[in-house]
Design an enzyme around this catalytic site. Structure first.
Site, PDB file in Angstrom:
ATOM      1  N   GLU A  35      15.605 -49.816 -10.027  1.00 63.92           N
ATOM      2  CA  GLU A  35      16.388 -50.542  -9.025  1.00 63.92           C
ATOM      3  C   GLU A  35      16.415 -49.797  -7.671  1.00 63.92           C
ATOM      4  O   GLU A  35      16.426 -50.424  -6.617  1.00 63.92           O
ATOM      5  CB  GLU A  35      17.793 -50.767  -9.606  1.00 63.92           C
ATOM      6  CG  GLU A  35      18.740 -51.593  -8.786  1.00 63.92           C
ATOM      7  CD  GLU A  35      18.200 -52.962  -8.374  1.00 63.92           C
ATOM      8  OE1 GLU A  35      17.500 -53.601  -9.184  1.00 63.92           O
ATOM      9  OE2 GLU A  35      18.484 -53.375  -7.231  1.00 63.92           O
ATOM     10  N   HIS A  37      14.020 -48.044  -6.260  1.00 66.21           N
ATOM     11  CA  HIS A  37      12.797 -48.391  -5.522  1.00 66.21           C
ATOM     12  C   HIS A  37      12.883 -49.819  -4.981  1.00 66.21           C
ATOM     13  O   HIS A  37      12.459 -50.098  -3.852  1.00 66.21           O
ATOM     14  CB  HIS A  37      11.567 -48.343  -6.441  1.00 66.21           C
ATOM     15  CG  HIS A  37      11.221 -46.983  -6.950  1.00 66.21           C
ATOM     16  ND1 HIS A  37      11.397 -46.622  -8.261  1.00 66.21           N
ATOM     17  CD2 HIS A  37      10.690 -45.895  -6.330  1.00 66.21           C
ATOM     18  CE1 HIS A  37      10.993 -45.379  -8.443  1.00 66.21           C
ATOM     19  NE2 HIS A  37      10.567 -44.908  -7.274  1.00 66.21           N
ATOM     20  N   ASP A 150      16.224 -38.527  -1.609  1.00 67.38           N
ATOM     21  CA  ASP A 150      15.336 -37.384  -1.357  1.00 67.38           C
ATOM     22  C   ASP A 150      15.484 -37.019   0.114  1.00 67.38           C
ATOM     23  O   ASP A 150      14.567 -37.231   0.915  1.00 67.38           O
ATOM     24  CB  ASP A 150      13.895 -37.759  -1.701  1.00 67.38           C
ATOM     25  CG  ASP A 150      13.751 -38.071  -3.177  1.00 67.38           C
ATOM     26  OD1 ASP A 150      13.958 -37.172  -3.993  1.00 67.38           O
ATOM     27  OD2 ASP A 150      13.466 -39.239  -3.517  1.00 67.38           O
TER      28      ASP A 150
HETATM   29  O1  PAF Z   1       9.242 -39.903  -3.433  1.00 65.22           O
HETATM   30  C1  PAF Z   1       8.152 -40.067  -4.037  1.00 65.22           C
HETATM   31  O2  PAF Z   1       8.059 -40.849  -4.977  1.00 65.22           O
HETATM   32  C2  PAF Z   1       6.942 -39.254  -3.614  1.00 65.22           C
HETATM   33  O3  PAF Z   1       7.295 -37.976  -3.215  1.00 65.22           O
HETATM   34  C3  PAF Z   1       6.085 -39.966  -2.545  1.00 65.22           C
HETATM   35  C4  PAF Z   1       6.845 -40.149  -1.249  1.00 65.22           C
HETATM   36  C5  PAF Z   1       5.617 -41.302  -3.066  1.00 65.22           C
HETATM   37  C6  PAF Z   1       4.842 -39.118  -2.233  1.00 65.22           C
HETATM   38  O4  PAF Z   1       4.054 -38.927  -3.353  1.00 65.22           O
END
Ligand code: PAF
Length: 284
Positions: A35, A37, A150
């Site tokens: 969810e 993403h 992140d």
């Molecule tokens: O956050 C993530 O899933 C990864 O670090 C990314 C940004 C896709 C880079 O591989």
């Protein structure tokens, strides 16, 4: 939804979009979508005409002791979720096309990569910045979405875009949370039911920090000590870090005088969970 594998195909798609006057957005992922993403994709959709999502488990951002091969994958489910969410294109490149024979160029966002996760995962952000720049060059988006969970990754990418004069906008998406506040993450699936319950302490500890700052407490060390004590009561397996940093430079702050961020990385079982909260300086 189109599924494309080759760099040439995705570049052709992006150029055709631009020719038609469409604004292209991009959401890079490593798959095993949840969810959290999907909320990034919704934000991308709101801010563009065409959405491209990449799924690529980037070997360059894993250290040798971190198990790249054990990274969870379920492409069939990912595709179904993307289709449902209305993504226009999913780009699923092969590692050998991204890291072609003789590859040796890397991107190092030096200062922002040093602190927090950069300390315990040396080379990680170099791997992230390198693959993200490659993906930006391939997809050529007008904007790209990164999650606020992140936080350090988002700051590293923002800095890279600024430093290298890249012609795109970065949008930050609010942290997706479960019913009890736990930040959504692919790593949550590694939690036992007891650890899953205990892990909700992380969100509550961030709220505690926020309340203290809102009441006028400004000294990082006392806020961090209170957060640590609170988390320890929920029996984590380990605490990697709890730090308060300036939200722009990510350097530790002694007193909260500028917009700051409390970031933490805590283990429950084998899962290393990260989370953060923005702390605004107290104003009377
Ligand atoms: O956050 C993530 O899933 C990864 O670090 C990314 C940004 C896709 C880079 O591989």
């Amino acid at each position: 939804m189109k599924a494309l594998q080759s760099i040439q195909d995705i570049q052709n798609w992006s150029q055709a979009c631009k020719k038609n006057g469409h604004k292209v957005s991009f959401v890079p992922t490593m798959g095993f979508l949840h969810e959290g993403h999907l909320s990034l994709i919704r934000l991308a959709k709101k801010n563009s005409d065409q959405v491209c999502v990449s799924i690529f488990v980037n070997p360059l951002q894993f250290a040798t002791h971190e198990d790249l091969d054990a990274y969870p994958q379920d492409l069939r489910k990912d595709f179904a979720l993307l289709e449902k969410e209305g993504a226009d294109v999913v780009f699923v490149p092969k590692p050998k096309e991204i890291y072609q024979q003789g590859f040796q160029t890397k991107v190092d966002v030096t200062e922002l990569s040093k602190n927090l996760c950069g300390k315990s995962r040396p080379g990680h952000f170099e791997g992230v910045a390198t693959v993200v720049l490659k993906l930006f060059n391939i997809v050529q988006p007008d904007l790209a979405v990164f999650g606020d969970k992140d936080f350090q990754q988002k700051r590293v990418i923002e800095r890279m875009v600024e430093d290298l004069h890249l012609n795109l906008k970065i949008l930050g998406a609010p942290i997706g949370r479960e019913y009890d506040g736990l930040a959504m993450s692919s790593r949550n699936m590694y939690l036992s039911s007891e650890d899953r319950e205990n892990a909700s302490v992380l969100y509550r500890s961030l709220q505690l920090a926020k309340e203290r700052v809102e009441k006028g407490q400004m000294q990082s060390s006392s806020i961090i000590a209170a957060v640590r004590e609170f988390i320890e009561r929920a029996h984590p397996t380990g605490i990697d870090y709890i730090q308060i940093c300036d939200a722009k430079s990510l350097k530790d702050v002694v007193q909260i005088k500028t917009e700051s961020v409390l970031c933490l990385a805590v283990y429950f079982g084998k899962a290393r969970l990260i989370d953060n909260v923005i702390l605004e300086p107290f104003q009377q």
